[in-house]
Design a protein around this motif. Sequence first.
Motif, short mmCIF file in Angstrom:
data_model
loop_
_atom_site.label_atom_id
_atom_site.label_comp_id
_atom_site.label_asym_id
_atom_site.label_seq_id
_atom_site.Cartn_x
_atom_site.Cartn_y
_atom_site.Cartn_z
N CYS A 196 -2.15 37.23 -32.39
CA CYS A 196 -3.86 37.22 -32.09
C CYS A 196 -3.04 37.10 -30.18
O CYS A 196 -2.62 35.81 -30.60
N PRO A 197 -3.39 37.80 -29.26
CA PRO A 197 -3.25 36.34 -27.82
C PRO A 197 -4.52 35.78 -27.60
O PRO A 197 -4.32 35.28 -26.49
N TYR A 198 -5.31 35.68 -28.88
CA TYR A 198 -6.68 35.22 -28.66
C TYR A 198 -6.51 33.78 -29.37
O TYR A 198 -6.90 32.78 -29.15
N LEU A 199 -6.66 33.76 -30.86
CA LEU A 199 -6.05 33.03 -31.22
C LEU A 199 -4.58 32.40 -31.90
O LEU A 199 -4.08 33.18 -33.50
N PRO A 200 -4.72 31.38 -32.03
CA PRO A 200 -3.22 30.54 -32.24
C PRO A 200 -3.14 31.23 -34.06
O PRO A 200 -3.69 30.67 -34.48
N GLY A 201 -1.88 31.69 -34.26
CA GLY A 201 -1.75 31.89 -35.53
C GLY A 201 -1.94 32.35 -36.43
O GLY A 201 -2.20 32.70 -38.27
N ARG A 202 -3.21 33.04 -36.00
CA ARG A 202 -3.78 34.98 -36.53
C ARG A 202 -2.38 35.68 -35.80
O ARG A 202 -2.04 35.95 -34.64
N PHE A 203 -3.73 37.14 -36.81
CA PHE A 203 -2.29 38.51 -36.51
C PHE A 203 -3.11 39.66 -35.96
O PHE A 203 -4.71 39.30 -36.82
N GLU A 204 -3.62 40.29 -34.91
CA GLU A 204 -4.00 41.69 -34.87
C GLU A 204 -4.34 42.86 -35.10
O GLU A 204 -2.83 43.16 -35.26
N ARG A 205 -5.05 43.43 -35.59
CA ARG A 205 -4.41 45.01 -35.63
C ARG A 205 -5.76 45.88 -34.59
O ARG A 205 -6.97 45.45 -34.21
N LYS A 206 -5.51 46.96 -34.96
CA LYS A 206 -5.81 48.10 -34.07
C LYS A 206 -6.32 49.12 -33.68
O LYS A 206 -5.10 50.01 -35.05
N VAL A 207 -7.44 49.71 -34.12
CA VAL A 207 -7.72 51.29 -34.95
C VAL A 207 -7.42 51.73 -33.47
O VAL A 207 -8.42 51.22 -32.15
N PHE A 208 -6.80 52.94 -33.62
CA PHE A 208 -7.03 53.63 -32.58
C PHE A 208 -7.41 54.77 -31.96
O PHE A 208 -7.45 55.87 -33.07
N THR A 209 -7.59 55.50 -31.14
CA THR A 209 -7.75 57.50 -31.32
C THR A 209 -7.47 58.15 -28.83
O THR A 209 -7.35 57.27 -28.63
N HIS A 210 -6.82 59.06 -29.69
CA HIS A 210 -6.25 59.95 -28.26
C HIS A 210 -8.17 60.59 -28.21
O HIS A 210 -8.66 61.38 -28.53
N LEU A 211 -7.90 60.22 -26.62
CA LEU A 211 -8.95 60.96 -25.86
C LEU A 211 -8.44 62.00 -25.09
O LEU A 211 -8.18 62.05 -24.04
N ILE A 212 -8.51 63.28 -25.89
CA ILE A 212 -8.52 64.27 -25.51
C ILE A 212 -8.70 65.12 -25.40
O ILE A 212 -9.60 65.79 -26.69
N GLY A 213 -8.81 66.88 -24.55
CA GLY A 213 -9.42 67.47 -25.49
C GLY A 213 -10.88 67.90 -24.63
O GLY A 213 -11.60 67.23 -23.46
N ASN A 214 -10.99 68.87 -24.43
CA ASN A 214 -12.60 68.83 -24.15
C ASN A 214 -13.94 67.80 -24.64
O ASN A 214 -14.71 67.89 -23.23
N ASP A 215 -14.31 67.63 -25.64
CA ASP A 215 -15.05 66.92 -25.81
C ASP A 215 -14.57 65.30 -25.95
O ASP A 215 -15.72 64.10 -25.71
N ALA A 216 -13.60 64.73 -24.87
CA ALA A 216 -12.70 63.73 -24.62
C ALA A 216 -14.00 62.31 -24.26
O ALA A 216 -14.83 61.43 -23.98
N ARG A 217 -14.35 63.16 -22.80
CA ARG A 217 -15.77 61.84 -22.58
C ARG A 217 -17.25 61.92 -23.31
O ARG A 217 -17.31 60.77 -23.60
#
Length: 92
Positions: free
Chosen positions: A19-40
């Motif tokens: 984790c870049p914010y809390l020492p000794g901790r680990f982070e994970r992220k959930v993500f998706t790609h913003l693509i297509g006609n409905d991206a906005r």
Amino acid sequence: MTIERRNFPQFFITAAAPCPYLPGRFERKVFTHLIGNDARRLNSQLSLGGFRRSQNIAYRPACDGCAACVSVRVCASRFEQTRSQLRTLKRN
């Protein structure tokens, strides 16, 4: 032959990393790609759910047992600088 049509985003989760914010901790992220006609529209909806955007990727923290990271939006038209912010601005 079938053609797969995606009318909904696919979400992925990253491997644990320090984790870049809390020492000794680990982070994970959930993500998706913003693509297509409905991206906005998708980005707007995900923003309400705490997602952030970097270019065409929407992501949010998904850390095990931790909820310290909170996405915050500031309404620019109503923002007023504090005295300490004004002092810093004046010095720099």
